[in-house]
Every structure is written in C-alpha cells, then in structure tokens.
Write a protein that holds these residues in place. Structure first.
Motif, PDB file in Angstrom:
ATOM      1  N   ASN A  48       2.006   0.304   1.773  1.00 37.72           N
ATOM      2  CA  ASN A  48       2.279   1.741   1.778  1.00 37.72           C
ATOM      3  C   ASN A  48       1.604   2.456   0.623  1.00 37.72           C
ATOM      4  O   ASN A  48       1.123   3.584   0.766  1.00 37.72           O
ATOM      5  CB  ASN A  48       3.791   1.983   1.708  1.00 37.72           C
ATOM      6  CG  ASN A  48       4.498   1.595   2.996  1.00 37.72           C
ATOM      7  OD1 ASN A  48       3.955   1.772   4.076  1.00 37.72           O
ATOM      8  ND2 ASN A  48       5.702   1.062   2.881  1.00 37.72           N
ATOM      9  N   GLN A  49       1.557   1.825  -0.537  1.00 39.09           N
ATOM     10  CA  GLN A  49       1.013   2.473  -1.722  1.00 39.09           C
ATOM     11  C   GLN A  49      -0.502   2.389  -1.803  1.00 39.09           C
ATOM     12  O   GLN A  49      -1.152   3.303  -2.311  1.00 39.09           O
ATOM     13  CB  GLN A  49       1.634   1.858  -2.979  1.00 39.09           C
ATOM     14  CG  GLN A  49       3.119   2.137  -3.123  1.00 39.09           C
ATOM     15  CD  GLN A  49       3.728   1.464  -4.332  1.00 39.09           C
ATOM     16  OE1 GLN A  49       3.061   0.702  -5.045  1.00 39.09           O
ATOM     17  NE2 GLN A  49       4.999   1.711  -4.577  1.00 39.09           N
ATOM     18  N   SER A  52      -3.903   3.710   3.643  1.00 41.69           N
ATOM     19  CA  SER A  52      -3.570   4.788   4.576  1.00 41.69           C
ATOM     20  C   SER A  52      -3.907   4.335   5.987  1.00 41.69           C
ATOM     21  O   SER A  52      -4.775   3.465   6.180  1.00 41.69           O
ATOM     22  CB  SER A  52      -4.371   6.054   4.250  1.00 41.69           C
ATOM     23  OG  SER A  52      -4.114   6.513   2.948  1.00 41.69           O
ATOM     24  N   ASN A  53      -3.253   4.936   6.970  1.00 42.31           N
ATOM     25  CA  ASN A  53      -3.584   4.621   8.358  1.00 42.31           C
ATOM     26  C   ASN A  53      -5.008   5.070   8.669  1.00 42.31           C
ATOM     27  O   ASN A  53      -5.434   6.152   8.279  1.00 42.31           O
ATOM     28  CB  ASN A  53      -2.610   5.299   9.310  1.00 42.31           C
ATOM     29  CG  ASN A  53      -1.251   4.631   9.322  1.00 42.31           C
ATOM     30  OD1 ASN A  53      -1.007   3.690   8.554  1.00 42.31           O
ATOM     31  ND2 ASN A  53      -0.346   5.114  10.162  1.00 42.31           N
ATOM     32  N   GLY A  57      -2.184   4.508  14.963  1.00 38.22           N
ATOM     33  CA  GLY A  57      -0.954   4.537  14.174  1.00 38.22           C
ATOM     34  C   GLY A  57       0.250   3.914  14.846  1.00 38.22           C
ATOM     35  O   GLY A  57       1.055   3.241  14.197  1.00 38.22           O
ATOM     36  N   PHE A  81      -5.893   0.034   8.962  1.00 40.74           N
ATOM     37  CA  PHE A  81      -5.661   0.890   7.814  1.00 40.74           C
ATOM     38  C   PHE A  81      -6.790   0.692   6.806  1.00 40.74           C
ATOM     39  O   PHE A  81      -7.568  -0.269   6.897  1.00 40.74           O
ATOM     40  CB  PHE A  81      -4.280   0.652   7.189  1.00 40.74           C
ATOM     41  CG  PHE A  81      -3.893  -0.782   6.966  1.00 40.74           C
ATOM     42  CD1 PHE A  81      -4.270  -1.461   5.810  1.00 40.74           C
ATOM     43  CD2 PHE A  81      -3.108  -1.465   7.902  1.00 40.74           C
ATOM     44  CE1 PHE A  81      -3.896  -2.771   5.593  1.00 40.74           C
ATOM     45  CE2 PHE A  81      -2.729  -2.776   7.688  1.00 40.74           C
ATOM     46  CZ  PHE A  81      -3.120  -3.433   6.535  1.00 40.74           C
ATOM     47  N   SER A  83      -8.082   1.430   2.456  1.00 41.35           N
ATOM     48  CA  SER A  83      -7.602   1.631   1.100  1.00 41.35           C
ATOM     49  C   SER A  83      -7.669   3.103   0.716  1.00 41.35           C
ATOM     50  O   SER A  83      -8.574   3.840   1.128  1.00 41.35           O
ATOM     51  CB  SER A  83      -8.422   0.799   0.119  1.00 41.35           C
ATOM     52  OG  SER A  83      -9.785   1.180   0.150  1.00 41.35           O
ATOM     53  N   LYS A  84      -6.703   3.536  -0.086  1.00 43.48           N
ATOM     54  CA  LYS A  84      -6.705   4.912  -0.569  1.00 43.48           C
ATOM     55  C   LYS A  84      -7.796   5.126  -1.609  1.00 43.48           C
ATOM     56  O   LYS A  84      -8.268   6.250  -1.791  1.00 43.48           O
ATOM     57  CB  LYS A  84      -5.338   5.252  -1.148  1.00 43.48           C
ATOM     58  CG  LYS A  84      -4.228   5.295  -0.094  1.00 43.48           C
ATOM     59  CD  LYS A  84      -2.879   5.649  -0.703  1.00 43.48           C
ATOM     60  CE  LYS A  84      -1.811   5.708   0.383  1.00 43.48           C
ATOM     61  NZ  LYS A  84      -0.471   6.035  -0.168  1.00 43.48           N
ATOM     62  N   SER A 208     -14.817   1.486   0.596  1.00 40.68           N
ATOM     63  CA  SER A 208     -13.394   1.364   0.885  1.00 40.68           C
ATOM     64  C   SER A 208     -13.123   0.006   1.517  1.00 40.68           C
ATOM     65  O   SER A 208     -14.019  -0.614   2.105  1.00 40.68           O
ATOM     66  CB  SER A 208     -12.933   2.467   1.844  1.00 40.68           C
ATOM     67  OG  SER A 208     -13.169   3.749   1.309  1.00 40.68           O
TER      68      SER A 208
END
Length: 319
Positions: A48-49, A52-53, A57, A81, A83-84, A208
């Motif tokens: 979650n941290q 991101s999707n 989804g 998903f 990586s942010k 990413s």
C-alpha cells in the motif's frame, strides 16, 4: 505368441523410457549452491505504501496489512501495480508464488521500465515468468532493453530447479552502475556488466518498478502456439516480501517546467552504505560466480547470443 509378448513388452519399456525423459525440471533433484542471502539485507515494504494500482484494479487484492498482494488474470482483464517512486539504481525483489495448473499464455512479470516517460525509446529490465502447457514447466525469461532498443531484446531463458507454484520463491534484480544481475532464491542466473561492448546497451535512466499478470497468448508459450485457456481462470499470482532499496528520483515541477531532478539514496544497506555502493552489490563474489555458472550450465536453455537464425550479425557483447 512369444514374439507378440516380447514386442508388447518392448513397447511398454519404450513408453516408460520416454515418460522418464519427459520429466519436469522440478522433479529432478538438484543440490543448489550456497550463496549469500542478499534478500536478508533489506526491509520489506508495504504494498500500500510503496505501490499504486497500474491496471485491473478489481483483480488486485492487498492482504495482511499490505504485506502481501494477489494479482489475478481473468477473461476481463489482467492486473498490476507500479512503484510510487522512480529509481536510478537499486535492489528490487519479491517472493512470488505462480498460478498452478494449466497456465499456457499467462505472463507474470516483475520488471523495471520508463516507457511512460520515453514511450518510443525506453529502457527495461525484465523478469518474465511464462506459463506452461501440459507438457512443460514454467519458464523464467530475463530480458534487457536500453536506449530505445525495443526491437532488439536480449533474452535468456531458464527452467527452474523447483516447482514455482507450490510456495513463494525470491526473484530479484540488482541494477547499479557496475552491472545488472538477475537472481532466483538469491542464486545469480545472469549478469549483464556495464563495461565494454555491453555499455551501449546498458539502461541508465530512472525507471519505475512494475508487478503484473497478463495475457501473453501471442508469444509467451512456444511462440504463441498455446494461448490462454480461460476455462481455467482466474489465474492468481501471489506476492510477498517486497523489497525496494536504492536511489530514488524525483522531478520537481513548477508550471509544468522541470526545475530540478533530485536523487535520494536510502541508507538501509550493509554497513550503512547505500545498496548500490555496498561491496556485496558491486561485483559477484567467487561463491556467487560459481553459483551462476551452476545455474547457467544446468538450467539455461536459450540465449540470444546463440540464436544465429535471429541475429545475422550478433550484438557486440556476444562477440
């Protein structure tokens, strides 16, 4: 009558011999080399941290307070998903359990890419896990694209020494200024050094991290001979022990103009050094080199450097 009996016996023995020859790699017994467990050097990140999707989804399920995720492929969609953060270099790893049963055409991918920033000339470092038909095992495919060489893949393919559908196994990528290394359960299976003829094909721009499952019917299993059979859907891949350590990249924008590109290196590696600079990540140890030699001799069955039908002129690093 005796002759008929002997002929029948011969056919039975021949069938048994053929069955013994067509044996999956995870039914063979290997004594694996001892190696340093690089995956023990990093903390696990929350899905979650850190992510991101990306797509699909409804087919993404995050469980156990973000420590695990399940990605599904069904007739409506695959899923994934990303990586942010973007990364210059680093160590990237996940424990993955692959879908069991008939899974031809299914692709589970753990890879780095900047195709969102450079859509027609991107870099990419791939671990692709290719589904199987009833006769063959799952296959590990590694691949590298750099500086827009998207039409020239550098694939190498391996069988496993275990059944990847029975439990989670570690799949890892080291990417730094020295080399790219692909590892399975901490055993290096391929090294792509950043020197000499390799350097022109070496990814060097921020990327990413992506984690996906999708339909690769057109190419994944025997060149697309066996497409996904959705009678066996959903196909579910499980991910745990996600590890992402390295130099992050941030674009600071002001009115859509890039003001500054900032890199920030984590200090969670060995001896408080950044992972890309740590001794265990700059080169393969003698133990790791021997383990990689074992993996390549025992399990590699395809290398682009030996594919003379595909390459009339071999890429420079193959020479």
């Amino acid at each position: 009558m005796a002759l008929i009996w002997q002929n029948n016996l011969l056919l039975v023995l021949l069938s048994l011999f053929c069955m013994a020859m067509v044996v999956s790699s995870h039914d063979r017994h290997y004594t694996t080399p001892n190696v340093t467990r690089l995956t023990d050097y990093f903390s696990h990140v929350s899905v979650n941290q850190a992510f991101s999707n990306f797509f699909g989804g409804k087919n993404i399920q995050v469980i156990s307070n973000g420590s695990m995720a399940r990605l599904a492929l069904d007739k409506s969609s695959g899923s994934g998903f990303l990586s942010k953060n973007k990364y210059y270099y680093g160590f990237f790893s996940a424990a993955i359990k692959l879908p069991a049963g008939f899974s031809s055409g299914v692709v589970v991918a753990f890879y780095l890419s900047n195709s969102d920033t450079y859509p027609h000339h991107h870099d990419e470092i791939d671990i692709e896990l290719l589904g199987h038909d009833k006769r063959d095992d799952w296959v590990l495919q590694t691949n590298i694209y750099a500086n827009g060489s998207v039409s020239t893949g550098r694939e190498e393919k391996f069988y496993f020494w275990f059944d990847p559908t029975q439990q989670h196994h570690y799949y890892s990528i080291i990417w730094n200024s020295h080399h790219i290394v692909f590892l399975v359960d901490n055993i290096p299976v391929r090294e792509f050094p950043n020197r000499g003829a390799f350097s022109s094909a070496y990814p060097s721009r921020p990327m990413s991290l992506y984690v996906t499952i999708w339909d690769g019917s057109q190419w994944a299993t025997h060149g697309g001979k066996y497409p996904v059979n959705y009678k066996y859907a959903p196909f579910i891949a499980s991910f745990a022990d996600m590890e992402v350590g390295g130099c992050t990249y941030t674009n600071n924008n002001n009115n859509n103009h890039t003001v500054q590109a900032v890199s920030s290196c984590s200090k969670s590696g060995i001896s408080s050094l950044d992972p890309i600079d740590g001794q265990d990540f700059a080169s393969l140890s003698k133990q790791q080199a021997l383990a990689m030699d074992w993996a390549r001799r025992k399990l590699m069955f395809y290398s682009y450097c030996k594919d003379t039908s595909r390459y009339k002129v071999m890429p420079p690093e193959c020479k």
